[in-house]
Enzyme design. Structure first.
Site, PDB file in Angstrom:
ATOM      1  N   ASP A   1      47.191  42.938  56.742  1.00 38.86           N
ATOM      2  CA  ASP A   1      47.024  43.408  55.363  1.00 38.86           C
ATOM      3  C   ASP A   1      48.377  43.926  54.859  1.00 38.86           C
ATOM      4  OD1 ASP A   1      44.344  42.785  55.598  1.00 38.86           O
ATOM      5  OD2 ASP A   1      43.701  44.844  55.983  1.00 38.86           O
TER       6      ASP A   1
ATOM      7  N   HIS B   1      45.227  37.316  59.759  1.00 33.88           N
ATOM      8  CA  HIS B   1      46.246  37.821  58.832  1.00 33.88           C
ATOM      9  C   HIS B   1      46.513  39.298  59.100  1.00 33.88           C
ATOM     10  CE1 HIS B   1      42.467  39.170  57.077  1.00 33.88           C
ATOM     11  NE2 HIS B   1      43.153  40.107  56.439  1.00 33.88           N
TER      12      HIS B   1
ATOM     13  N   HIS C   1      44.153  40.493  62.224  1.00 32.02           N
ATOM     14  CA  HIS C   1      42.698  40.480  62.361  1.00 32.02           C
ATOM     15  C   HIS C   1      42.122  39.262  61.636  1.00 32.02           C
ATOM     16  CE1 HIS C   1      43.794  42.752  58.759  1.00 32.02           C
ATOM     17  NE2 HIS C   1      42.620  42.437  58.246  1.00 32.02           N
TER      18      HIS C   1
ATOM     19  N   ARG D   1      27.079  38.881  57.019  1.00 30.98           N
ATOM     20  CA  ARG D   1      27.904  40.091  57.119  1.00 30.98           C
ATOM     21  C   ARG D   1      28.341  40.494  55.714  1.00 30.98           C
ATOM     22  NH1 ARG D   1      31.695  42.886  60.532  1.00 30.98           N
ATOM     23  NH2 ARG D   1      33.617  43.358  59.382  1.00 30.98           N
TER      24      ARG D   1
HETATM   25  C1  LIG Z   1      46.295  34.027  51.091  1.00 37.79           C
HETATM   26  C2  LIG Z   1      46.357  35.191  50.510  1.00 37.79           C
HETATM   27  C3  LIG Z   1      45.171  36.044  50.175  1.00 37.79           C
HETATM   28  C4  LIG Z   1      45.795  37.411  49.999  1.00 37.79           C
HETATM   29  C5  LIG Z   1      47.046  37.039  49.253  1.00 37.79           C
HETATM   30  C6  LIG Z   1      47.608  35.935  50.151  1.00 37.79           C
HETATM   31  O1  LIG Z   1      48.537  35.093  49.506  1.00 37.79           O
HETATM   32  C7  LIG Z   1      48.220  36.595  51.400  1.00 37.79           C
HETATM   33  C8  LIG Z   1      47.607  37.998  51.672  1.00 37.79           C
HETATM   34  C9  LIG Z   1      46.101  38.020  51.414  1.00 37.79           C
HETATM   35  C10 LIG Z   1      45.514  39.439  51.398  1.00 37.79           C
HETATM   36  C11 LIG Z   1      44.978  39.937  52.739  1.00 37.79           C
HETATM   37  C12 LIG Z   1      44.464  41.376  52.577  1.00 37.79           C
HETATM   38  C13 LIG Z   1      43.592  41.546  51.323  1.00 37.79           C
HETATM   39  O2  LIG Z   1      42.312  40.956  51.548  1.00 37.79           O
HETATM   40  C14 LIG Z   1      44.244  40.883  50.099  1.00 37.79           C
HETATM   41  C15 LIG Z   1      43.488  41.224  48.813  1.00 37.79           C
HETATM   42  C16 LIG Z   1      45.687  41.251  50.022  1.00 37.79           C
HETATM   43  O3  LIG Z   1      46.198  42.156  49.387  1.00 37.79           O
HETATM   44  O4  LIG Z   1      46.429  40.387  50.789  1.00 37.79           O
HETATM   45  C17 LIG Z   1      44.392  39.392  50.382  1.00 37.79           C
HETATM   46  C18 LIG Z   1      44.973  38.496  49.277  1.00 37.79           C
HETATM   47  C19 LIG Z   1      43.878  37.892  48.381  1.00 37.79           C
HETATM   48  O5  LIG Z   1      42.762  37.616  48.834  1.00 37.79           O
HETATM   49  O6  LIG Z   1      44.198  37.633  47.206  1.00 37.79           O
HETATM   50  O1  AKG Z   2      35.473  41.364  55.846  1.00 40.46           O
HETATM   51  C1  AKG Z   2      36.003  41.914  56.799  1.00 40.46           C
HETATM   52  O2  AKG Z   2      35.369  42.450  57.687  1.00 40.46           O
HETATM   53  C2  AKG Z   2      37.520  41.928  56.876  1.00 40.46           C
HETATM   54  C3  AKG Z   2      38.156  41.164  55.743  1.00 40.46           C
HETATM   55  C4  AKG Z   2      39.615  41.350  55.669  1.00 40.46           C
HETATM   56  O3  AKG Z   2      40.298  41.465  56.653  1.00 40.46           O
HETATM   57  C5  AKG Z   2      40.246  41.390  54.352  1.00 40.46           C
HETATM   58  O4  AKG Z   2      39.516  41.265  53.342  1.00 40.46           O
HETATM   59  O5  AKG Z   2      41.473  41.572  54.278  1.00 40.46           O
HETATM   60 FE   FE2 Z   3      42.322  42.061  56.196  1.00 36.26          FE
END
Ligand SMILES: C=C1C[C@]23C[C@@]1(O)CC[C@H]2[C@@]12CC[C@H](O)[C@@](C)(C(=O)O1)[C@H]2[C@@H]3C(=O)O
Ligand code: AKG
Ligand code: FE2
Length: 318
Positions: free
Chosen positions: A196, A194, A251, A261
């Protein structure tokens, strides 16, 4: 209980080309800009966060994840904030991970989360470590963002950092625990690929490998862990603000067969009403904006409807 049926995976090779940005080195701004352009990812040293604080939060995090399952589940289940196990987001993604996702509240001083369990007397030391860590890691994010502006030769130097320092900034802290996946004859997907969505992510992990990034040519490489440094990801919002000059890095995390981890990631996001668009200062003559203007609220609402691996910025491209 979600059953993971995916076959075991093979970790990528360690990559020796990850740029190391020493925040005390005066000439580091240019290195940082080229890292954001080439990889969207780099390592930060001399960041000023005491190891004692980092170790204290890690110990509290490990203590939390070691609680019996039913106690962890008493914490509000992630929606999106709270405790999550195996399910990531609400659209069907799963991974070999459990986590705490905490909202960062800026006023009166930045601190982590409104979750009730953190206000209980038994959680006092966890709560203190979280709050101190949030203040410290936000300062690192801010220094890095100022160096980005310096390297890009744009003024004011706080053009990026003011967005995450804003009292209304929508920032998040995530604590991830990837248990070892012994018995699976290889690695499991801990956190699927994904990008961020925010501006910047500042990640610290224990000494267990697993984080992988995708290079421009699409190949995956492994990041050698370094528990004393931070790793920085460019997020989608910064890719937009730089009109694609900085790269929001794809990543993922593979869970390790032998060691668990633990990672803690600060996601610096804009205030809800912030308009995201390429900075005019960065646009060359005749350069066209690759994105239509949108607010962070619009982007976040749409991002949270997507699956982890989806191209979230696609629908905002011109
Ligand atoms: C599948 C998902 C988890 C996420 C929200 C989403 O719909 C798409 C983006 C995901 C992500 C990736 C980065 C961060 O870990 C996170 C908190 C964010 O802002 O976007 C997660 C979201 C999540 O885990 O709720
Ligand atoms: O846990 C990690 O090392 C990365 C996790 C990550 O990419 C995320 O939480 O968005
Ligand atoms: Fe991430």
């Amino acid at each position: 209980m979600v059953v993971l049926t995916k076959p075991a995976l093979k970790p990528a090779n360690f990559y020796s080309g990850i740029p190391v940005v020493d925040l005390l080195e005066p000439g580091s701004a240019a290195l940082l800009v080229s890292a954001c352009e080439e990889l969207g990812f780099f390592k930060v040293t001399n960041h000023g966060v005491p190891m004692e604080l980092i170790a204290r939060l890690e110990a509290e995090t490990v203590k939390f994840f070691s609680l019996p399952q039913h106690e962890k589940e008493l914490v509000c289940s992630a929606n999106p904030f709270g405790y999550g196990n195996r399910r990531i987001g609400s659209n069907g993604d799963v991974g070999w991970v459990e986590y705490l996702l905490l909202e960062i509240i800026s006023k009166p001083v930045p601190h982590a989360s409104s979750l009730a369990f953190l206000r209980e007397p038994s959680a006092k030391s966890f709560c203190c470590a979280l709050n101190e860590y949030v203040m410290a890691v936000r300062r690192v994010a801010c220094k890095v963002l100022e160096k980005m502006a310096e390297g890009l030769k744009i003024e004011p130097r706080d053009v990026f950092s003011k967005v995450v320092m804003d009292e209304e900034s929508d920032s998040v802290l995530r604590l991830n625990h990837y248990p070892s996946c012994q018995g699976f004859n290889g690695s499991m997907t801990g956190f699927g690929e994904h990008t961020d969505p925010q501006i910047i992510s500042v990640l610290r992990s224990n000494n267990t490998s697993g984080l992988e990034i995708s290079l421009k040519n699409g190949s995956w490489v492994s990041v050698l862990p370094d528990q004393e440094s931070f790793f920085v990801n460019v997020g989608d919002s910064l890719q937009v603000m730089t009109n694609g000059r900085f790269r929001s890095v794809r990543h993922r995390v593979l869970a390790n067969g032998n060691k668990s981890r633990v990672s803690m990631i600060y996601f610096g996001g804009p205030p809800s009403r912030e308009r995201l668009a390429p900075l005019p200062l960065l646009m060359g003559e005749g350069e066209k904006s690759l994105y239509r203007e949108f607010t962070w609220c619009e982007y976040k609402t749409s991002a949270y409807k997507t699956r982890l691996g989806d191209d979230r910025l696609g629908q905002f491209q011109r």
